[in-house]
Design a protein around this motif. Structure first.
Motif, PDB file in Angstrom:
ATOM      1  N   THR A  68      38.896   4.508  11.059  1.00 22.42           N
ATOM      2  CA  THR A  68      38.405   5.440  10.053  1.00 22.42           C
ATOM      3  C   THR A  68      36.901   5.258   9.883  1.00 22.42           C
ATOM      4  OG1 THR A  68      40.509   5.350   8.854  1.00 22.42           O
ATOM      5  CG2 THR A  68      38.606   6.241   7.679  1.00 22.42           C
ATOM      6  N   ILE A  69      36.171   6.357  10.020  1.00 20.37           N
ATOM      7  CA  ILE A  69      34.728   6.308   9.809  1.00 20.37           C
ATOM      8  C   ILE A  69      34.419   6.859   8.426  1.00 20.37           C
ATOM      9  CG2 ILE A  69      34.334   8.577  10.880  1.00 20.37           C
ATOM     10  CD1 ILE A  69      31.702   7.414  12.019  1.00 20.37           C
TER      11      ILE A  69
ATOM     12  N   LEU B 294      32.941   1.636  10.018  1.00 18.27           N
ATOM     13  CA  LEU B 294      34.038   1.951  10.925  1.00 18.27           C
ATOM     14  C   LEU B 294      35.141   0.931  10.651  1.00 18.27           C
ATOM     15  CD1 LEU B 294      34.995   3.813  13.248  1.00 18.27           C
ATOM     16  CD2 LEU B 294      34.272   1.995  14.826  1.00 18.27           C
TER      17      LEU B 294
ATOM     18  N   LYS C  45      42.568   7.678  16.962  1.00 14.04           N
ATOM     19  CA  LYS C  45      43.080   8.435  15.826  1.00 14.04           C
ATOM     20  C   LYS C  45      44.269   7.701  15.210  1.00 14.04           C
ATOM     21  CE  LYS C  45      41.598  13.067  17.173  1.00 14.04           C
ATOM     22  NZ  LYS C  45      42.015  14.420  17.594  1.00 14.04           N
TER      23      LYS C  45
ATOM     24  N   SER D 258      32.393  15.207  19.189  1.00 11.47           N
ATOM     25  CA  SER D 258      32.192  14.359  20.355  1.00 11.47           C
ATOM     26  C   SER D 258      31.477  15.109  21.475  1.00 11.47           C
ATOM     27  CB  SER D 258      33.537  13.837  20.872  1.00 11.47           C
ATOM     28  OG  SER D 258      34.373  14.913  21.271  1.00 11.47           O
TER      29      SER D 258
ATOM     30  N   THR E 128      34.470  14.560   9.973  1.00  5.41           N
ATOM     31  CA  THR E 128      34.633  13.527  10.998  1.00  5.41           C
ATOM     32  C   THR E 128      35.244  14.059  12.289  1.00  5.41           C
ATOM     33  OG1 THR E 128      36.812  12.934  10.137  1.00  5.41           O
ATOM     34  CG2 THR E 128      34.921  11.719   9.252  1.00  5.41           C
ATOM     35  N   ASP E 129      35.016  13.321  13.333  1.00 14.39           N
ATOM     36  CA  ASP E 129      35.654  13.564  14.624  1.00 14.39           C
ATOM     37  C   ASP E 129      35.947  12.210  15.257  1.00 14.39           C
ATOM     38  OD1 ASP E 129      34.841  15.094  17.831  1.00 14.39           O
ATOM     39  OD2 ASP E 129      36.723  15.075  16.722  1.00 14.39           O
ATOM     40  N   TYR E 130      37.077  12.121  15.931  1.00 14.68           N
ATOM     41  CA  TYR E 130      37.495  10.875  16.565  1.00 14.68           C
ATOM     42  C   TYR E 130      37.933  11.145  18.003  1.00 14.68           C
ATOM     43  CZ  TYR E 130      37.957   9.095  11.763  1.00 14.68           C
ATOM     44  OH  TYR E 130      37.727   8.723  10.465  1.00 14.68           O
TER      45      TYR E 130
ATOM     46  N   ALA F 264      33.771   7.728  17.326  1.00 15.90           N
ATOM     47  CA  ALA F 264      33.925   8.526  16.111  1.00 15.90           C
ATOM     48  C   ALA F 264      32.543   8.921  15.605  1.00 15.90           C
ATOM     49  CB  ALA F 264      34.666   7.755  15.037  1.00 15.90           C
TER      50      ALA F 264
END
Length: 123
Positions: A68-69, A80, A64, A105, A57-59, A49
């Motif tokens: 949670t970041i 995290l 997912k 990512s 954010t990106d996971y 993440a």
């Protein structure tokens, strides 16, 4: 130079939660994206993440809904939150910073890395 220090790892049972923290020294933290990667034994390091300095954010797909970041720029810290942990989440988790604020990512570039924190999930 930015120093990153991870904490919060440990040994937990499947289904449990952990919160990892990444504390950064002063520098470009507040203008940078921060990410979490992980590396399991015998496997390559992989993106988990990332969060931009404004909180986007990106996971990776397999976390997912479970991870949670978040970040607190006033404290130079990124978190995290990991819920519903699975044995396959077992790995060393690394905090890393992208000083160009790339948080996807596919474009994230780790300019600085922490030493890592071990997360072990037993079945």
């Amino acid at each position: 130079q930015v120093q990153l220090v991870e904490s919060g790892g440990g040994l937990v049972q499947a289904g449990a939660s952990l919160r990892l923290s990444c504390a950064a020294s002063k520098g470009t933290f507040s203008m940078s994206a921060v990410g979490w990667f992980r590396q399991a034994p015998g496997k390559e390091r992989e993106f988990v993440a990332a969060i931009s300095w404004r909180g986007r954010t990106d996971y990776v797909e397999f976390v997912k809904g479970r991870f949670t970041i978040s970040r607190d720029n006033a404290k130079n810290t990124v978190y995290l939150q990991m819920n519903s942990l699975k044995p396959e989440d077992t790995a060393v988790y690394y905090c890393t910073l992208d000083s160009s604020n790339n948080y996807y990512s596919t474009t994230f570039r780790g300019d600085y890395w922490g030493q890592g924190t071990q997360v072990t999930v037993s079945s």
